[in-house]
Design an enzyme around this catalytic site. Structure first.
Site, PDB file in Angstrom:
ATOM      1  N   ALA A  66       0.861  -1.174   0.000  1.00 21.12           N
ATOM      2  CA  ALA A  66       0.000   0.000   0.000  1.00 21.12           C
ATOM      3  C   ALA A  66       0.902   1.230   0.000  1.00 21.12           C
ATOM      4  CB  ALA A  66      -0.875  -0.024   1.245  1.00 21.12           C
ATOM      5  N   GLY A  76       0.908  -5.088   1.415  1.00 21.12           N
ATOM      6  CA  GLY A  76      -0.359  -5.342   0.721  1.00 21.12           C
ATOM      7  C   GLY A  76      -0.175  -6.114  -0.575  1.00 21.12           C
ATOM      8  N   GLU A 135      -0.041  -9.627   0.381  1.00 22.48           N
ATOM      9  CA  GLU A 135      -1.382 -10.039   0.838  1.00 22.48           C
ATOM     10  C   GLU A 135      -2.326 -10.292  -0.338  1.00 22.48           C
ATOM     11  OE1 GLU A 135      -1.328  -6.571   3.570  1.00 22.48           O
ATOM     12  OE2 GLU A 135      -2.194  -7.982   4.983  1.00 22.48           O
ATOM     13  N   GLU A 181       5.408  -4.541   7.429  1.00 26.66           N
ATOM     14  CA  GLU A 181       4.618  -3.491   8.090  1.00 26.66           C
ATOM     15  C   GLU A 181       5.162  -3.112   9.464  1.00 26.66           C
ATOM     16  OE1 GLU A 181       3.345  -6.023   6.419  1.00 26.66           O
ATOM     17  OE2 GLU A 181       1.586  -5.394   5.264  1.00 26.66           O
TER      18      GLU A 181
HETATM   19  N1  DAK Z   1       4.527   3.241  -1.006  1.00 22.02           N
HETATM   20  C1  DAK Z   1       4.838   4.388  -1.665  1.00 22.02           C
HETATM   21  N2  DAK Z   1       5.880   4.496  -2.517  1.00 22.02           N
HETATM   22  C2  DAK Z   1       6.646   3.423  -2.689  1.00 22.02           C
HETATM   23  C3  DAK Z   1       6.394   2.190  -2.032  1.00 22.02           C
HETATM   24  C4  DAK Z   1       5.266   2.128  -1.149  1.00 22.02           C
HETATM   25  N3  DAK Z   1       4.894   1.006  -0.524  1.00 22.02           N
HETATM   26  N4  DAK Z   1       7.347   1.316  -2.404  1.00 22.02           N
HETATM   27  C5  DAK Z   1       8.168   1.945  -3.268  1.00 22.02           C
HETATM   28  N5  DAK Z   1       7.742   3.233  -3.447  1.00 22.02           N
HETATM   29  C6  DAK Z   1       8.327   4.257  -4.300  1.00 22.02           C
HETATM   30  C7  DAK Z   1       9.549   4.882  -3.654  1.00 22.02           C
HETATM   31  O1  DAK Z   1       9.153   5.869  -2.729  1.00 22.02           O
HETATM   32  C8  DAK Z   1      10.253   5.466  -4.868  1.00 22.02           C
HETATM   33  O2  DAK Z   1       9.596   6.647  -5.264  1.00 22.02           O
HETATM   34  P1  DAK Z   1      10.419   8.055  -5.314  1.00 22.02           P
HETATM   35  O3  DAK Z   1      10.891   8.260  -3.947  1.00 22.02           O
HETATM   36  O4  DAK Z   1      11.511   7.790  -6.307  1.00 22.02           O
HETATM   37  O5  DAK Z   1       9.378   9.023  -5.774  1.00 22.02           O
HETATM   38  C9  DAK Z   1       9.968   4.417  -5.937  1.00 22.02           C
HETATM   39  O6  DAK Z   1       8.834   3.665  -5.499  1.00 22.02           O
HETATM   40  C10 DAK Z   1      11.119   3.450  -6.136  1.00 22.02           C
HETATM   41  O7  DAK Z   1      11.432   2.880  -4.870  1.00 22.02           O
HETATM   42  P2  DAK Z   1      12.926   2.831  -4.268  1.00 22.02           P
HETATM   43  O8  DAK Z   1      13.727   3.969  -4.795  1.00 22.02           O
HETATM   44  O9  DAK Z   1      12.779   2.689  -2.800  1.00 22.02           O
HETATM   45  O10 DAK Z   1      13.455   1.479  -4.930  1.00 22.02           O
HETATM   46  P3  DAK Z   1      14.563   0.501  -4.349  1.00 22.02           P
HETATM   47  O11 DAK Z   1      14.818  -0.492  -5.422  1.00 22.02           O
HETATM   48  O12 DAK Z   1      15.701   1.236  -3.740  1.00 22.02           O
HETATM   49  O13 DAK Z   1      13.821  -0.256  -3.120  1.00 22.02           O
HETATM   50  C11 DAK Z   1      11.991  -1.437  -2.050  1.00 22.02           C
HETATM   51  C12 DAK Z   1      12.756  -1.119  -3.371  1.00 22.02           C
HETATM   52  C13 DAK Z   1      10.740  -2.248  -2.434  1.00 22.02           C
HETATM   53  C14 DAK Z   1      12.890  -2.309  -1.150  1.00 22.02           C
HETATM   54  C15 DAK Z   1      11.641  -0.125  -1.335  1.00 22.02           C
HETATM   55  O14 DAK Z   1      10.968   0.718  -2.260  1.00 22.02           O
HETATM   56  C16 DAK Z   1      10.704  -0.344  -0.172  1.00 22.02           C
HETATM   57  O15 DAK Z   1      11.115  -0.789   0.892  1.00 22.02           O
HETATM   58  N6  DAK Z   1       9.422  -0.001  -0.346  1.00 22.02           N
HETATM   59  C17 DAK Z   1       8.444  -0.101   0.715  1.00 22.02           C
HETATM   60  C18 DAK Z   1       8.017  -1.543   0.895  1.00 22.02           C
HETATM   61  C19 DAK Z   1       7.056  -1.681   2.017  1.00 22.02           C
HETATM   62  O16 DAK Z   1       7.316  -1.401   3.180  1.00 22.02           O
HETATM   63  N7  DAK Z   1       5.857  -2.158   1.674  1.00 22.02           N
HETATM   64  C20 DAK Z   1       4.798  -2.389   2.623  1.00 22.02           C
HETATM   65  C21 DAK Z   1       3.976  -1.157   2.676  1.00 22.02           C
HETATM   66  S1  DAK Z   1       2.842  -1.232   4.022  1.00 22.02           S
HETATM   67  C22 DAK Z   1      -4.123  -1.260   6.394  1.00 22.02           C
HETATM   68  C23 DAK Z   1      -4.237  -2.244   5.505  1.00 22.02           C
HETATM   69  C24 DAK Z   1      -3.175  -2.596   4.709  1.00 22.02           C
HETATM   70  C25 DAK Z   1      -1.984  -1.971   4.833  1.00 22.02           C
HETATM   71  C26 DAK Z   1      -1.885  -0.973   5.715  1.00 22.02           C
HETATM   72  C27 DAK Z   1      -2.945  -0.596   6.498  1.00 22.02           C
HETATM   73  N8  DAK Z   1      -5.240  -0.886   7.226  1.00 22.02           N
HETATM   74  C28 DAK Z   1      -6.160  -1.875   7.668  1.00 22.02           C
HETATM   75  C29 DAK Z   1      -5.283   0.371   7.715  1.00 22.02           C
HETATM   76  C30 DAK Z   1      -0.869  -2.340   4.023  1.00 22.02           C
HETATM   77  C31 DAK Z   1       0.343  -1.853   4.302  1.00 22.02           C
HETATM   78  C32 DAK Z   1       1.474  -1.973   3.434  1.00 22.02           C
HETATM   79  O17 DAK Z   1       1.422  -2.512   2.349  1.00 22.02           O
END
Ligand code: DAK
Length: 257
Positions: A63, A108, A111, A131
């Site tokens: 997400a 997400g 998931e 998360e």
């Molecule tokens: N959200 C927003 N932007 C994202 C993103 C994300 N999840 N993942 C990547 N990006 C964006 C980066 O910000 C970057 O954009 P700019 O900064 O260049 O504008 C672009 O994609 C390229 O990413 P990186 O430069 O970071 O690329 P790398 O190859 O260096 O790294 C990476 C890749 C996948 C390891 C890294 O991007 C990363 O760690 N991303 C986050 C992964 C993550 O933590 N995903 C889980 C998100 S939490 C809920 C229900 C569901 C959820 C939440 C609440 N409720 C019931 C309320 C779900 C939560 C989640 O999914």
């Protein structure tokens, strides 16, 4: 378009199209994904769905963290509910859903892959529920589906630690069914889907309904449901056609009734 839908005969290919953000789901993409899955679910011409991400790096990197940062409790609840609805549709629609995981499937993204019936992955795919590193927990079904698909201990390890695992480890844990070279993944997923569309849609729907009960609810009830659905198929044209085709040594032509 936030989400691309390509119809290839009875298979629908659904692609999350936001490669510049590794296909992270913001409001526009999540809402569009919901509408796409909802419309394909009730379209009888579609017999199988393949879900993937645009580009070579990511399936869905989760997400959108930038959107979620400022959410308040009620908005977070709605955001969670929308993701849950998509997962439930993928899991319960009466046709097979296949995730073609072509890179990062985090949070997400992992998931939604887990909500699909079958997961195929490229050798560069990476799975995780990170998360905890953001001060939250999985919110689109991960705490339940990761444990049901793999094991409780493995799910707890990934969810508590946020550790990211590669395709080989994911395969060894049952998180993915098969691993392919990146250039071969999509064709493999489409081929699998096309093969499933040639089966009887009504037998497929019942097979999915019965098998989905395996790890939930009461064991006896699951067996009773299987027996009920099995016998109901003997009222269908497809049962008669499938068995006649076998006896006549020809391919069956199923109609879904
Ligand atoms: N959200 C927003 N932007 C994202 C993103 C994300 N999840 N993942 C990547 N990006 C964006 C980066 O910000 C970057 O954009 P700019 O900064 O260049 O504008 C672009 O994609 C390229 O990413 P990186 O430069 O970071 O690329 P790398 O190859 O260096 O790294 C990476 C890749 C996948 C390891 C890294 O991007 C990363 O760690 N991303 C986050 C992964 C993550 O933590 N995903 C889980 C998100 S939490 C809920 C229900 C569901 C959820 C939440 C609440 N409720 C019931 C309320 C779900 C939560 C989640 O999914």
């Amino acid at each position: 378009m936030p989400i691309d839908i390509e119809r290839r005969e009875a298979t629908a290919l659904v692609t999350v199209n936001r490669p510049e953000a590794l296909n992270a789901l913001d409001v526009a993409h999540l809402e569009d994904l919901h509408d796409a899955v909802d419309s394909l679910r009730s379209d009888d011409a579609v017999r199988a769905i393949v879900l993937t991400g645009a580009g070579e790096k990511a399936f869905i990197a989760g997400a959108d963290i930038k959107y979620m940062r400022d959410l308040e409790v009620l908005a977070a609840r709605e955001w969670g509910a929308l993701g849950h609805r998509i997962g439930t549709m993928l899991e319960t629609m009466p046709k097979p859903t296949i995730a073609a995981v072509n890179g990062f499937a985090l949070g997400g993204g992992c998931e939604l892959a887990l909500a699909c019936d079958i997961r195929l992955a490229s050798a560069n795919a990476k799975f995780g529920q990170p998360e905890v590193n953001l001060g939250i927990i999985p919110g689109w079904g991960g705490t339940v589906r990761l444990a049901r698909t793999t094991s409780l201990g493995f799910a707890k390890e990934l969810i508590f630690s946020g550790r990211i695992v590669g395709a080989a480890e994911a395969e060894s844990r049952g998180l993915v069914n098969h691993v392919y070279e990146p250039g071969e993944l999509l064709n493999a997923a489409l081929e699998l889907a096309d093969g499933l569309t040639a089966k009887s849609p009504i037998a497929m729907a019942y097979a999915k309904e019965a098998t989905s009960l395996a790890l939930q609810g009461d064991h006896k009830e699951g067996l009773e449901t299987e027996a009920r659905l099995f016998s109901m198929l003997f009222a269908s044209k497809d049962q008669r056609e499938g068995m006649t085709a076998f006896i006549e040594k020809r391919d069956a032509d199923f109609v879904g009734r």
